[in-house]
Write an enzyme that holds these catalytic residues in place. Sequence first.
Site, short mmCIF file in Angstrom:
data_model
loop_
_atom_site.label_atom_id
_atom_site.label_comp_id
_atom_site.label_asym_id
_atom_site.label_seq_id
_atom_site.Cartn_x
_atom_site.Cartn_y
_atom_site.Cartn_z
N LYS A 1 0.91 -1.02 -0.23
CA LYS A 1 -0.09 0.09 -0.16
C LYS A 1 0.89 1.29 0.01
O LYS A 1 0.51 2.22 -0.57
CB LYS A 1 -0.78 0.00 1.43
CG LYS A 1 -1.87 -1.06 1.54
CD LYS A 1 -2.71 -1.28 2.56
CE LYS A 1 -3.43 -2.40 2.71
NZ LYS A 1 -4.33 -2.45 3.99
N ARG A 2 2.08 1.25 0.58
CA ARG A 2 2.87 2.33 0.75
C ARG A 2 3.57 2.96 -0.59
O ARG A 2 4.00 3.72 -0.82
CB ARG A 2 3.97 1.93 1.90
CG ARG A 2 3.56 2.29 3.13
CD ARG A 2 4.65 2.01 4.13
NE ARG A 2 5.42 0.63 3.99
CZ ARG A 2 5.03 -0.62 4.56
NH1 ARG A 2 3.89 -0.48 5.37
NH2 ARG A 2 5.83 -1.75 4.57
#
Length: 487
Positions: free
Chosen positions: A258-259
């Site tokens: 997600k980062r």
Amino acid sequence: MDVSKRIRTRFAPSPTGFMHIGNLRTAIYTYIIAKKYGGDFILRIEDTDQERYVEGAVEKIYDTLRVCGLNWDEGPDVGGPVGPYIQSERMDLYKEYALKLVESGHAYYCFCTKERIDALHKAQQEAKVSNMMYDRHCRDLPAEEVQRLLDAGTPYVIRQKMPLEGSTTFHDVLYGDITVENTILDDQVLIKADGMPTYNFANVIDDHLMGITHVVRGNEYLSSAPKYNLLYEAFGWEVPQYIHVEHIMRDAQHKLSKRDGDAYFGDFVEKGFYVPAIINYIALLGWAPKGENEIFSLSELVEEFDISGLSKSPAVFDIVKMKAINAEHLRRLSHDEFKALALPYIRQTCKREDIDIDVLINTLQPRTELFTDIPEKVDFIDEMPEYSEELYFNKKMKTDPETGLEALKMLLPVLEGVDEWNEENIHAAAFAEIEKQGVKNGFMLWPLRVALSGKPLTPGGGIELAAVLGKDVTIERVKAAIAKLEK
């Protein structure tokens, strides 16, 4: 995979933000397995981790699943026979079942303070203990001491009492039988100090009470499976069939995170991907169909899916392949379907209503990879951009500004003479002139394309552009190009 009784699968996301494609893939497989065998697909919201709860995330889950066509048979908003389908509305259940385990000797009260647990972990880290576990300090407290502490209102958690010897074997549909030594299993917390259940415990209780037969989840949960099995055994319940799927990787070394961005369903919609193509591609991340075809609608995925096609190897995310699958989905749409989807993107830069929109759609559809490509492709329609005469140079067409001027002067009276302005008549008139002059097609049509668009890349050639723009604008732009080249 055993399908001898009615299949019941569940997708159980936490409302902690937008839908990650790893979660969406779980939802897709869970849905497909239920539908392939005529079973039930259940949506359950796991919101026991209130610290990570994001306002509006439940609605985002609903919206994403509905947009993807993953419609649930039972869930918070549609109801069903085994609700409620939101964990925070089931809180009384978990404590009740945890106490049953205490009574049967499969769980115990732990009164260790947070400070003691933190100190224990720190000591284990400093000693470089590879398998850090609770030291079972409260596991064998005398019953009288337990009662005294309870009567005094001492805060506690309830922990699972793991067997200290022997082994536990669980079966996974993909991996087969997996055996672990019980000595490595931690006495995990079932009920936290605030009375909330842990994720692992609530999962087991809810899956059993909801009659879940098949559980699809990421293989990071493989290590938790023995603990799950021991809970099922302690209650005397039937264990569901596990299907642990491999990670989705950004590259050979890194998981899709997600980062790193580009990990959410909404990201791909915003980038112009067609939702059925997103579903298609994500389903292929870790699953291979039997034949050569890789282009599927959701209903075709249900038809084609076979558990044997799931891979034990991580799937590497390939944006190039995803775009190719998207383009193929767009090509397979009907004219009207593509038109309805493309029009909002066209109107971002093309506001004119007097163009032949259907000719434009016909030129765009086979040439569109992503919907977001469209605005830049059609921005010349409303306003002719400034462009360099260098565009008339084309080695393949053997054209340059000088030949371009010559070609446009030939074409101008031909175009002016077309009475009924449509693609067919423009084509007939232009090709008659090409034949009359004894030149190559590109000699005439490349300069026309440049004169009408001022762009090196366009949706369609000069004839299609003329049909789209209309007679007046076409003549106006050809005259302007001639004037530009004559300077």
